[in-house]
Write a protein that holds these residues in place. Structure first.
Motif, PDB file in Angstrom:
ATOM      1  N   ARG A  23      -5.592   1.760 -46.602  1.00  0.00           N
ATOM      2  CA  ARG A  23      -4.701   1.241 -45.554  1.00  0.00           C
ATOM      3  C   ARG A  23      -4.329   2.317 -44.548  1.00  0.00           C
ATOM      4  N   SER A  81      -6.785  -4.640 -47.107  1.00  0.00           N
ATOM      5  CA  SER A  81      -6.887  -4.867 -45.670  1.00  0.00           C
ATOM      6  C   SER A  81      -5.777  -5.780 -45.175  1.00  0.00           C
ATOM      7  N   ALA A  83      -1.111  -2.023 -42.145  1.00  0.00           N
ATOM      8  CA  ALA A  83      -0.184  -2.134 -41.025  1.00  0.00           C
ATOM      9  C   ALA A  83      -0.951  -2.364 -39.728  1.00  0.00           C
ATOM     10  N   SER A  84      -0.479  -3.321 -38.941  1.00  0.00           N
ATOM     11  CA  SER A  84      -1.084  -3.557 -37.637  1.00  0.00           C
ATOM     12  C   SER A  84      -0.559  -2.537 -36.642  1.00  0.00           C
ATOM     13  N   PRO A  85      -1.407  -2.089 -35.725  1.00  0.00           N
ATOM     14  CA  PRO A  85      -0.945  -1.128 -34.720  1.00  0.00           C
ATOM     15  C   PRO A  85       0.209  -1.696 -33.909  1.00  0.00           C
ATOM     16  N   THR A  86       1.166  -0.859 -33.613  1.00  0.00           N
ATOM     17  CA  THR A  86       2.308  -1.257 -32.804  1.00  0.00           C
ATOM     18  C   THR A  86       2.426  -0.341 -31.608  1.00  0.00           C
ATOM     19  N   TRP A 129      -1.504   3.473 -28.065  1.00  0.00           N
ATOM     20  CA  TRP A 129      -0.332   2.812 -28.617  1.00  0.00           C
ATOM     21  C   TRP A 129       0.962   3.561 -28.327  1.00  0.00           C
ATOM     22  N   GLY A 143      -3.709   5.559 -38.171  1.00  0.00           N
ATOM     23  CA  GLY A 143      -4.858   5.316 -37.306  1.00  0.00           C
ATOM     24  C   GLY A 143      -5.790   6.491 -37.132  1.00  0.00           C
ATOM     25  N   TRP A 185      -1.094   5.272 -33.877  1.00  0.00           N
ATOM     26  CA  TRP A 185       0.145   4.570 -33.550  1.00  0.00           C
ATOM     27  C   TRP A 185       1.235   5.005 -34.520  1.00  0.00           C
ATOM     28  N   THR A 224       4.527   3.477 -36.683  1.00  0.00           N
ATOM     29  CA  THR A 224       5.248   2.294 -37.134  1.00  0.00           C
ATOM     30  C   THR A 224       6.745   2.588 -37.203  1.00  0.00           C
TER      31      THR A 224
END
Length: 525
Positions: free
Chosen positions: A12, A43, A47-50, A234, A503, A522, A524
């Motif tokens: 992750r 997956s 964490a999704s990019p912010t 980001w 990332g 990015w 978080t």
């Protein structure tokens, strides 16, 4: 199972890729089907990019020689700024594959003497104006101009001309074949700048603009809202600085004063993780070593250099100082990370105090002074071990401790014996050429071998894999027996960061995944 959760978290966080995750599961005895399910769940939790936030990056070296001119770059902090502010024609990814950047495509003739680059349309410089073939020709000609200060000038020794065929097409003509040319164009010194300007605030096309810069202090950058591709950007802002004292840099990371800190010492990994911070450890050809200048005493004495080679307790250095996060060195820069071009047949030089004593006695020297700075995590400890081992055989090695501030301008390539660190280059030929090409700008031992020059040139044109390997073996043997380099160990690239910063890639060509992180990471939270 604790190990599974650990590897899921590593996946992750980007510390292992899909192939590495599945291999690890196989080693734990988990079936491929189950491993695939674990990968899917990892997956899903990733964490999704912010967008938003900023980071403070702390390198290990800076000083008055810090530069914004990409062709002059010599250190990690220079390379980070180059990747933050500029783009190159071609980009290298985690798996060392090449991909288009400002050149949306390129082609080569049958014998690798002509390259044609199609330049991407609609790319704007920070100060305005569209990128065209004229800017590319200007940027590349800076490396081959008479008296060019380019640190990678030797890469382009066979260039006849760079020529603009039209507004968006550039042709490169070479005097001899060079299959490695696209790889060379991925280097941070090969960035494209706006033609006929030295205003670096306006001369780049990269993901972040320059807001402020003070050499030896810091630079500040903000997002380029007119960037030509959507690959992230980001962060709102980036501060690039350095903390030259290794302990102070570690403490700044632990205290949260910086988000990213380079060149963590392997012995501190557990301490960093216990404090809730993350460690990025990437196997690489990165190394630390000792430069013995061949153009002056005492490095011009081959027996003295050979004595220094035999006194290196390499296995102990990797085991004790690197905690296994590296490989034994063999006095040339090409280790197993370079794949087929690594000469595995070359005998490993052993730790042999008797042979060291023989050569040092033959040299006529009984003492010497070595300039030492913490340019890489293990080098000070390795030099102290070397000093102790030399003392046992009657040789007095004096260690002259100097700060890292200004080291590359005041000590490196100037003092007869000095420590050095080199990042891995994309190919073995590129690594050997930048450091050992005859009369190269960065030939830091001043060892000039005509045979080395011939082999560097001929190996680029050789398409037979076996013959090319033979050439690389000969070059590695020449460096390890005739140059002034002593390389006791290669180390993983070990960096520490705030776990909220994610990332990073696993590219082995520099800190935090090849120094090109600004565009992709990015934060978080």
């Amino acid at each position: 199972m604790k190990e599974v959760k650990t590897f899921q978290q590593m996946y992750r966080d980007g510390h292992v890729n899909r192939r590495e995750f599945l291999a690890a599961m196989g080693a734990l005895g988990i079936t491929a089907t189950t491993a695939g399910g674990l990968l899917t769940s990892a997956s899903a939790l990733a964490a999704s990019p912010t967008r938003g936030g900023s980071v403070i990056f702390a390198s290990n070296l800076h000083g008055p020689d810090d530069t914004l001119d990409p062709i002059l770059g010599t250190s990690t902090i220079d390379y980070v700024r180059a990747n933050t502010m500029y783009n190159g024609l071609i980009q290298v990814w985690d798996d060392m594959s090449l991909h288009p950047e400002l050149a949306e495509e390129w082609s080569v003739n049958d014998n690798a003497t002509q390259y044609t680059f199609k330049i991407r349309k609609g790319v704007e410089f920070h100060g305005g104006g569209e990128l065209t073939a004229k800017d590319v020709v200007h940027s590349m000609n800076r490396h081959i101009a008479s008296g060019s200060p380019s640190s990678i000038k030797s890469f382009f020794a066979n260039v006849i001309e760079w020529r603009a065929l039209d507004k968006y097409t550039v042709k490169l003509n070479l005097s001899s074949p060079d299959a490695d040319m696209p790889v060379k164009l991925t280097q941070p010194q090969a960035k494209i700048v706006k033609a006929n300007t030295m205003n670096w605030w306006e001369g780049g096309t990269g993901p972040y603009r320059l807001d402020s810069f003070q050499a030896g202090v810091k630079s500040e950058h903000s997002r380029n809202n007119n960037y030509w591709r959507d690959t992230g950007q980001w962060l709102d802002g980036i501060e690039v600085t350095a903390i030259t004292d290794p302990d102070a840099r570690l403490n700044a990371l632990l205290a949260g004063s910086v988000d990213m800190a380079t060149l963590m010492n392997a012995r501190h990994i557990k301490k960093i993780e216990a404090a809730g911070k993350s460690v990025l450890s990437i196997p690489s050809g990165l190394y630390g070593g000792i430069c013995c200048l061949k153009n002056t005493a005492p490095g011009d004495n081959d027996d003295l250099v050979q004595g220094f080679r035999y006194i290196q307790d390499r296995e102990r250095i990797v085991r004790k100082f690197l905690k296994g996060q590296g490989t034994v060195g063999n006095d040339h820069p090409i280790n197993v990370s370079y794949g087929a071009d690594h000469c595995h047949e070359l005998p490993q030089i052993p730790y042999d105090p008797d042979k060291a004593k023989y050569h040092l006695n033959k040299s006529g020297y009984s003492e010497a002074e070595l300039y030492v700075a913490p340019v890489i995590g293990f080098i000070e400890e390795a030099c102290l071990l070397m000093q102790a081992n030399l003392k046992k055989i009657g040789f007095n090695l004096k260690l002259k401790r100097v700060p890292t501030d200004g080291y590359w301008g005041a000590v490196w390539m100037k003092e007869p014996l000095n420590v050095v660190t080199w990042n891995m280059r994309p190919t073995a030929n590129a690594m050997m050429a930048i450091q050992f090409a005859p009369n190269g700008n960065w030939n830091d031992t001043y060892w000039n071998s005509d045979r080395m020059g011939v082999l560097l040139k001929d190996s680029l044109a050789e398409t037979d894999a076996a013959k090319r390997h033979e050439m690389h073996c000969e070059m590695q043997k020449l460096v390890s027996t005739q140059s002034g380099m002593v390389i006791p160990a290669h180390t993983n690239i070990i960096d520490g960061h705030n776990p909220q910063v994610q990332g990073f890639s696993n590219c082995p060509l520099g800190q935090f995944g090849g120094n090109g992180w600004a565009e992709f990471i990015w934060k978080t939270g």
